[in-house]
Motif scaffolding. Sequence first.
Motif, PDB file in Angstrom:
ATOM      1  N   ASP A 155       0.326   9.036  -2.096  1.00 11.64           N
ATOM      2  CA  ASP A 155      -0.728   8.851  -1.111  1.00 11.64           C
ATOM      3  C   ASP A 155      -1.986   8.358  -1.809  1.00 11.64           C
ATOM      4  O   ASP A 155      -2.320   8.822  -2.899  1.00 11.64           O
ATOM      5  CB  ASP A 155      -1.020  10.152  -0.366  1.00 11.64           C
ATOM      6  CG  ASP A 155      -1.945   9.930   0.809  1.00 11.64           C
ATOM      7  OD1 ASP A 155      -3.177   9.984   0.627  1.00 11.64           O
ATOM      8  OD2 ASP A 155      -1.446   9.676   1.921  1.00 11.64           O
ATOM      9  N   GLU A 156      -2.661   7.440  -1.162  1.00  6.66           N
ATOM     10  CA  GLU A 156      -3.869   6.825  -1.720  1.00  6.66           C
ATOM     11  C   GLU A 156      -4.922   7.879  -2.070  1.00  6.66           C
ATOM     12  O   GLU A 156      -5.695   7.721  -3.010  1.00  6.66           O
ATOM     13  CB  GLU A 156      -4.444   5.827  -0.708  1.00  6.66           C
ATOM     14  CG  GLU A 156      -5.490   4.881  -1.273  1.00  6.66           C
ATOM     15  CD  GLU A 156      -4.914   3.894  -2.267  1.00  6.66           C
ATOM     16  OE1 GLU A 156      -5.626   3.552  -3.225  1.00  6.66           O
ATOM     17  OE2 GLU A 156      -3.745   3.488  -2.099  1.00  6.66           O
ATOM     18  N   LEU A 203      11.569  15.354   0.315  1.00  4.12           N
ATOM     19  CA  LEU A 203      11.797  15.768   1.710  1.00  4.12           C
ATOM     20  C   LEU A 203      10.469  15.892   2.458  1.00  4.12           C
ATOM     21  O   LEU A 203       9.425  16.163   1.853  1.00  4.12           O
ATOM     22  CB  LEU A 203      12.535  17.111   1.756  1.00  4.12           C
ATOM     23  CG  LEU A 203      13.905  17.155   1.089  1.00  4.12           C
ATOM     24  CD1 LEU A 203      14.512  18.542   1.234  1.00  4.12           C
ATOM     25  CD2 LEU A 203      14.835  16.109   1.681  1.00  4.12           C
ATOM     26  N   ASP A 204      10.521  15.728   3.795  1.00  4.28           N
ATOM     27  CA  ASP A 204       9.314  15.825   4.619  1.00  4.28           C
ATOM     28  C   ASP A 204       9.620  16.611   5.886  1.00  4.28           C
ATOM     29  O   ASP A 204      10.711  16.499   6.455  1.00  4.28           O
ATOM     30  CB  ASP A 204       8.820  14.426   5.009  1.00  4.28           C
ATOM     31  CG  ASP A 204       8.418  13.604   3.802  1.00  4.28           C
ATOM     32  OD1 ASP A 204       7.375  13.918   3.200  1.00  4.28           O
ATOM     33  OD2 ASP A 204       9.163  12.670   3.454  1.00  4.28           O
ATOM     34  N   PHE A 205       8.619  17.386   6.333  1.00  3.56           N
ATOM     35  CA  PHE A 205       8.771  18.197   7.539  1.00  3.56           C
ATOM     36  C   PHE A 205       7.470  18.147   8.328  1.00  3.56           C
ATOM     37  O   PHE A 205       6.382  18.047   7.762  1.00  3.56           O
ATOM     38  CB  PHE A 205       9.104  19.648   7.170  1.00  3.56           C
ATOM     39  CG  PHE A 205      10.350  19.782   6.337  1.00  3.56           C
ATOM     40  CD1 PHE A 205      11.595  19.841   6.924  1.00  3.56           C
ATOM     41  CD2 PHE A 205      10.267  19.814   4.948  1.00  3.56           C
ATOM     42  CE1 PHE A 205      12.744  19.941   6.153  1.00  3.56           C
ATOM     43  CE2 PHE A 205      11.397  19.921   4.167  1.00  3.56           C
ATOM     44  CZ  PHE A 205      12.645  19.985   4.770  1.00  3.56           C
ATOM     45  N   LEU A 207       2.816  17.900   1.732  1.00  2.66           N
ATOM     46  CA  LEU A 207       1.949  18.021   2.911  1.00  2.66           C
ATOM     47  C   LEU A 207       1.474  16.686   3.463  1.00  2.66           C
ATOM     48  O   LEU A 207       0.892  16.643   4.544  1.00  2.66           O
ATOM     49  CB  LEU A 207       0.713  18.880   2.553  1.00  2.66           C
ATOM     50  CG  LEU A 207       0.967  20.290   2.003  1.00  2.66           C
ATOM     51  CD1 LEU A 207      -0.335  21.063   1.919  1.00  2.66           C
ATOM     52  CD2 LEU A 207       1.972  21.053   2.855  1.00  2.66           C
ATOM     53  N   GLN A 208       1.713  15.575   2.753  1.00  2.00           N
ATOM     54  CA  GLN A 208       1.082  14.323   3.162  1.00  2.00           C
ATOM     55  C   GLN A 208       1.575  13.811   4.519  1.00  2.00           C
ATOM     56  O   GLN A 208       0.822  13.163   5.250  1.00  2.00           O
ATOM     57  CB  GLN A 208       1.232  13.259   2.072  1.00  2.00           C
ATOM     58  CG  GLN A 208       2.637  12.804   1.761  1.00  2.00           C
ATOM     59  CD  GLN A 208       2.699  12.020   0.449  1.00  2.00           C
ATOM     60  OE1 GLN A 208       1.869  12.196  -0.439  1.00  2.00           O
ATOM     61  NE2 GLN A 208       3.690  11.152   0.322  1.00  2.00           N
ATOM     62  N   ARG A 209       2.822  14.114   4.897  1.00  2.00           N
ATOM     63  CA  ARG A 209       3.316  13.670   6.207  1.00  2.00           C
ATOM     64  C   ARG A 209       3.369  14.812   7.233  1.00  2.00           C
ATOM     65  O   ARG A 209       3.693  14.571   8.396  1.00  2.00           O
ATOM     66  CB  ARG A 209       4.717  13.056   6.067  1.00  2.00           C
ATOM     67  CG  ARG A 209       4.741  11.749   5.286  1.00  2.00           C
ATOM     68  CD  ARG A 209       6.170  11.203   5.199  1.00  2.00           C
ATOM     69  NE  ARG A 209       6.236   9.976   4.436  1.00  2.00           N
ATOM     70  CZ  ARG A 209       6.310   9.915   3.110  1.00  2.00           C
ATOM     71  NH1 ARG A 209       6.311  11.029   2.398  1.00  2.00           N
ATOM     72  NH2 ARG A 209       6.369   8.747   2.495  1.00  2.00           N
TER      73      ARG A 209
END
Length: 900
Positions: free
Chosen positions: A227-228, A499-501, A552-554
Amino acid sequence: MKPFLLQVSEYVLSQHNNLENILIVLPGKRGGLFLKKYLFDIIKKPFLSPKISTLSELCEESTGEFVADKTTLVIHLFNAYNEAHPNEHENFDNFLLWGDILLNDFNEIDKQLINAHNLYGNLRDLQEIDDWSFNLHELSKGQINFENFWHIAGKTYEFFNKKCYEAQINYSGGLYKKFALNVNKYAESLPYEKIYFCGFNALSKAEEKIITSLCYSAKAEIIWDMDEYYVSNPQHEAGYFYRKFKNKYPDLTNHFTGKYYSTEEKNIYTYACNGNTEQISALSSIMSTYPQTDLNEAVILCDESLIIPLLSELPQRDKLNITMGYSLKYHHLFGFYKSVSEIITRENTTDIAPLLKLINNPFFIKYFNHKTLLAYISANKLTELNQQHIHAIQPHFAPLDFIFKPTQSIEEYYHQLILVTDKIKSLISPDENIVFEIIFLFEQNIRKIYNLDIIRQNNVSVKSFKQLLFQQIQSDSLSFIGEPLEGTQVMGMLETRSLDFENVYLLSVNEENMPKADFDNSFIPNELKKLYGLPTQKEKDCIYANHFYRLLQRAKNIHLFYNTMPGVFGSNEPSRYILEIENMLAQQNQNIKFYKHDILFKQNHTTIIENIITKDEHYYQLLNERLSKGMSPTAINTFINCQLDFYYKVLLGIKEYTDPDRDTGHDFIGNLFHAVLENFYADFLNKPINASDISKLKDNLNNYVHKVAQTLDSYKYIHTAKYHLYTDVCLNYLLRFCNYEEKYLEKNKVEILHLEETLTLNLDFAGKDIKITGKIDRIDAENGIYRVIDYKTGKVDDKNFKISINENIINPAYDKALQLLIYAYLVFHKYPAYNYLKCGVYAIRQQQDMFKCLTITNKELIHREQLPEIESLLKIIIEQMYAPCDLKHNTKARYCILCK
């Protein structure tokens, strides 16, 4: 929210019509299932899946080698060390205490492609480090020992690699190094059209060389997930490795750097909870507010020991998957097996400590006659075992009554443990699935270690076999089965990579967990690590920061729970990441909402079933016997602190078990401190002592301490790292004391009169002869005033030395003051010429004002005329001992193992 692995799926499909010859390499195995799901969701028909693996698996596939099990590697390393050190062979039992650290170092050296010959070279050649103390001409004894070890470690590295080559095995670092140094050669035989490295962050030098070489040869691509927000900030830990890589390879960093933190909506909630139970209760309550339909959520345990209590509190979920394993070391069966193991391999057959630990294990309490055994130990005042006692208690251990037969060989030990396993299987009920699975894993590990050929080839002792076995068991975990792709995912932080949630719940987001408080498990000093580019604590913190921020980014709804209950350093502090989010991130994006909560659940206090002893004939008989032999100030204070404790420890003489793993060595340090001063001051009895005398002691303190330590009963420590740690602590205490005493003697005259003197007297109480006894550390004359002195290496509270002689000081808070009063009482009776005394303690832990003087109604001197007041106080205490009432535990005191 578009998950990272969905983005990867779309990109790979845009580049290839046929995925059969594609390899996708992920940081962990868990992401592979999700990747296949996303590919299927896009293609919507059967297809030949790409191969999905980890970098470690790619190394094994390419080289045709595999990483051997840890036990095999440690034994090979032990043999290599002794070959490198032929004149002084190391004992295998001792080697097991530190061999893992050396193996970790070798792994790290190879993964970072460090030239081990240079690293383990001459320490004095390292002119690059200005403050490197080995550049001095004169080295201390400790530096010489380290320099010798450093040389041997370098030779061990060579011998170890040779042994691995001959045995056709490898260790993790060696495998990575081999692939990295020959990557072009191995790449030719790889059967893949394209390799995609996805979601990596902190790359070792070997991983970096493998990936970049394959990328520049057009055989691979690397796909980042960043993430930027954190990669563009040169100070942000989470982007540290990406920025470092980008500076070296700017053309390999063009994939998927998003702007999630600066543009997307997020709800971030923090919960300050007073204890782990409150964290789990709060989690359950909050999760219940979200509907079960189309859940995309994960519960992340920063402290993985919470898995079992968590499972009993989770709200109802139709689909649940626990991706993390439950470490066997957290289950009480681990302690049960360890205690049984101590009993069947015990060298001292009279030692009762392992038996007490076994009896108080929760598994034993559930299935065996716990109370009957404790009652027998209590009634017979057992402090050690003989054959008669073993015969008496053996029936209560059925069907494990055979464990009292000591084992003499690995074969006997192995068969005993297998028999133990078979017997406890017969005890558990059919519905105890988790317990049954854990027992199965124990049995599996016992057989696995026993069946290793290298164990018998090296004539491993029973003690060493036991250490290897429990090291193996400790690293094993119980796997759970669940819905792998849908519903609530319960996992550890490392499993979240790639992984993303949408909904994320993190438990125990405390400073000791995020980032992980990591002891530097290495022999390589930090200065050398920095010089050679090896990871230090800074790099480890950056890895955890990336795990946290990437996860946490998404995410849309983020719930961060942390424990505020006081504990070890940092354990009740919120993680720095929580503070960063609140004070930095939430200020930069108006779409991020930050909420703080303090959770104060009403706890249902568990009632402890009290163990109450009635003062019967047996009690009074024991009390009379003890009072006729002598009651010390320590015994009196035990009675004041907890009468039940007094009954067990003083009247019955039961010693409480000390766990060697948690042994802090207080007794050893205190005894050594007293012994050193007694030995030194013995030469100055009945003559003045000067500051110059203390100065001579300081100059030779190290030799003095180790010489005295050899005379103590230090068999538990003498050949261990604990011995050096404890003697170093004692040295520090003694140096403080000497500095204080030296300055004091520059202005005052002191003559040592008595050392470690035991005084006794008979006190008449209701026609009975009561013997009071006490051992006084030192009696001296200071400027003509007699002083009674006690040395205290423990904690001392200044305010409790200001007293009046009345019943108010019959209180645990005034235990040291009461001890000094009893000493004064004994001294006045022993030495009629003393008309007044000054009593006090040396509080060794304090840097200044070390001497704490007892003051009675603001006066430092205790006069002979006050003897009746002290005697009256003693009689009140003895009267309480005889008073007809039940003995109960004092709830303000610490519970001993027999109080409950």
